[in-house]
Scaffold this motif. Structure first.
Motif, mmCIF file in Angstrom:
data_model
loop_
_atom_site.group_PDB
_atom_site.id
_atom_site.type_symbol
_atom_site.label_atom_id
_atom_site.label_comp_id
_atom_site.label_asym_id
_atom_site.label_seq_id
_atom_site.Cartn_x
_atom_site.Cartn_y
_atom_site.Cartn_z
ATOM 1 N N ARG A 78 -5.041 -9.776 1.597
ATOM 2 C CA ARG A 78 -3.644 -9.471 1.315
ATOM 3 C C ARG A 78 -2.829 -10.749 1.449
ATOM 4 N NH1 ARG A 78 -4.726 -5.039 5.747
ATOM 5 N NH2 ARG A 78 -5.742 -3.469 4.463
ATOM 6 N N SER A 79 -1.867 -10.914 0.563
ATOM 7 C CA SER A 79 -1.006 -12.096 0.632
ATOM 8 C C SER A 79 -0.131 -12.025 1.884
ATOM 9 C CB SER A 79 -0.104 -12.155 -0.603
ATOM 10 O OG SER A 79 0.842 -11.100 -0.560
ATOM 11 N N GLY A 80 0.605 -13.078 2.110
ATOM 12 C CA GLY A 80 1.500 -13.123 3.257
ATOM 13 C C GLY A 80 2.831 -12.430 3.032
ATOM 14 N N GLU A 81 3.036 -11.869 1.834
ATOM 15 C CA GLU A 81 4.290 -11.172 1.556
ATOM 16 C C GLU A 81 4.396 -9.921 2.419
ATOM 17 O OE1 GLU A 81 6.721 -12.334 -0.496
ATOM 18 O OE2 GLU A 81 5.432 -14.098 -0.643
ATOM 19 N N TRP A 82 5.563 -9.738 3.041
ATOM 20 C CA TRP A 82 5.777 -8.575 3.895
ATOM 21 C C TRP A 82 5.851 -7.322 3.039
ATOM 22 C CZ3 TRP A 82 5.070 -8.204 8.848
ATOM 23 C CH2 TRP A 82 5.491 -7.047 9.512
ATOM 24 N N VAL A 83 5.176 -6.265 3.456
ATOM 25 C CA VAL A 83 5.182 -4.982 2.758
ATOM 26 C C VAL A 83 5.821 -3.964 3.696
ATOM 27 C CG1 VAL A 83 3.732 -3.170 1.752
ATOM 28 C CG2 VAL A 83 3.109 -5.574 1.452
ATOM 29 N N ASP A 84 6.990 -3.448 3.302
ATOM 30 C CA ASP A 84 7.713 -2.513 4.179
ATOM 31 C C ASP A 84 6.918 -1.237 4.430
ATOM 32 O OD1 ASP A 84 9.969 -4.103 4.675
ATOM 33 O OD2 ASP A 84 10.890 -3.478 2.786
ATOM 34 N N ASP A 85 6.327 -0.657 3.404
ATOM 35 C CA ASP A 85 5.545 0.572 3.559
ATOM 36 C C ASP A 85 4.058 0.207 3.557
ATOM 37 O OD1 ASP A 85 4.581 3.147 3.698
ATOM 38 O OD2 ASP A 85 5.098 3.644 1.621
ATOM 39 N N PHE A 86 3.632 -0.454 4.613
ATOM 40 C CA PHE A 86 2.252 -0.918 4.690
ATOM 41 C C PHE A 86 1.266 0.248 4.599
ATOM 42 C CE2 PHE A 86 -1.572 -2.008 7.109
ATOM 43 C CZ PHE A 86 -2.006 -3.099 6.386
ATOM 44 N N ALA A 87 1.481 1.293 5.402
ATOM 45 C CA ALA A 87 0.552 2.427 5.412
ATOM 46 C C ALA A 87 0.487 3.085 4.031
ATOM 47 C CB ALA A 87 0.944 3.444 6.473
ATOM 48 N N PRO A 100 -5.196 -3.641 -7.637
ATOM 49 C CA PRO A 100 -4.432 -4.061 -6.459
ATOM 50 C C PRO A 100 -3.332 -3.047 -6.148
ATOM 51 C CG PRO A 100 -4.707 -5.891 -7.990
ATOM 52 C CD PRO A 100 -5.170 -4.651 -8.701
ATOM 53 N N ALA A 101 -3.189 -2.678 -4.894
ATOM 54 C CA ALA A 101 -2.166 -1.710 -4.486
ATOM 55 C C ALA A 101 -0.770 -2.301 -4.590
ATOM 56 C CB ALA A 101 -2.432 -1.221 -3.073
ATOM 57 N N THR A 102 -0.679 -3.623 -4.529
ATOM 58 C CA THR A 102 0.584 -4.332 -4.681
ATOM 59 C C THR A 102 0.255 -5.778 -5.045
ATOM 60 O OG1 THR A 102 2.778 -4.688 -3.684
ATOM 61 C CG2 THR A 102 0.863 -5.034 -2.255
ATOM 62 N N ASP A 103 1.241 -6.511 -5.507
ATOM 63 C CA ASP A 103 1.013 -7.918 -5.867
ATOM 64 C C ASP A 103 0.449 -8.690 -4.671
ATOM 65 O OD1 ASP A 103 1.975 -7.508 -8.411
ATOM 66 O OD2 ASP A 103 3.990 -8.247 -7.963
ATOM 67 N N GLY A 104 -0.576 -9.484 -4.932
ATOM 68 C CA GLY A 104 -1.152 -10.329 -3.895
ATOM 69 C C GLY A 104 -2.274 -9.684 -3.095
ATOM 70 N N TRP A 105 -2.591 -8.428 -3.383
ATOM 71 C CA TRP A 105 -3.694 -7.762 -2.683
ATOM 72 C C TRP A 105 -4.889 -7.671 -3.613
ATOM 73 C CZ3 TRP A 105 -2.469 -3.103 0.928
ATOM 74 C CH2 TRP A 105 -1.449 -3.441 1.822
ATOM 75 N N GLU A 106 -6.080 -7.876 -3.066
ATOM 76 C CA GLU A 106 -7.274 -7.685 -3.873
ATOM 77 C C GLU A 106 -7.514 -6.186 -4.048
ATOM 78 O OE1 GLU A 106 -10.979 -9.080 -2.117
ATOM 79 O OE2 GLU A 106 -10.589 -8.009 -0.256
ATOM 80 N N PRO A 107 -8.177 -5.796 -5.135
ATOM 81 C CA PRO A 107 -8.574 -4.385 -5.254
ATOM 82 C C PRO A 107 -9.491 -4.029 -4.079
ATOM 83 C CG PRO A 107 -8.850 -5.526 -7.341
ATOM 84 C CD PRO A 107 -8.557 -6.570 -6.302
#
Length: 174
Positions: A78-87, A100-107
């Motif tokens: 996962r990238s270092g970008e903060w994700v507010d709704d992590f869960a 990828p669930a969001t930008d910067g995350w691997e599948p």
């Protein structure tokens, strides 16, 4: 043979930095020592850890034995970008593991395709020995699913503490 999958202790969160670089929070040492003294971990085992600092530091507090470091045991990248709704974002990763669930995350399938073969290799080498792997909640969730032939238990993932322990007995086809 029993496989003991330990989720690392609580990290020292550094917003803007990738979680893979976070250290174990010194305030979490007591929780790790409590797991060590709980009697839930084997007295004799082969020990391995993810290279991520929080995991390796957890392993070093849990045992006096040598701990091998295996790069392929690292967490879902996962990238270092903060994700507010992590869960919620991790839940999306489990729902659609091929994207990828969001930008910067691997599948999530990329994590599975890296971690599961690494765990199988350790189990093949250590045959009848107990094995303790210290790593990460999402990675361990996909490992348990692969080894048991069940779908990933996302509710169990959501309930994991830091640290925590998942035990898989007599791993079939390992």
């Amino acid at each position: 043979m029993t496989l003991h999958l330990v989720r690392h202790g609580r990290p020292l969160v550094v917003p803007g930095e990738p979680a893979a670089s976070w250290d174990l929070d010194p305030a979490a040492y007591d929780d790790v020592w409590a797991l060590r003294s709980s009697g839930r971990l084997p007295a004799r085992a082969a020990w391995f850890a993810s290279p991520e600092p929080k995991a390796l530091q957890t392993a070093q507090l849990l045992t006096d034995a040598d701990v091998g470091v295996l790069d392929d045991l690292r967490e879902h990248e996962r990238s270092g970008e903060w994700v507010d709704d992590f869960a919620g974002t991790v839940r999306r990763a489990f729902e659609r593991p091929d994207v990828p669930a969001t930008d910067g995350w691997e599948p999530l399938t990329a994590c599975r395709d890296r971690v599961v073969p690494a765990v199988r290799r350790v189990l093949e080498v250590h045959g009848d020995d107990d094995v303790v792997l210290v790593g990460h909640g999402t990675a361990w969730t996909v490992v348990v699913a692969a080894l048991t032939g069940r779908p990933p238990d996302v509710e169990r993932w959501a309930g994991l503490a830091m640290p925590d322990l998942i035990t898989v007995d007599a791993v079939p086809g390992a």
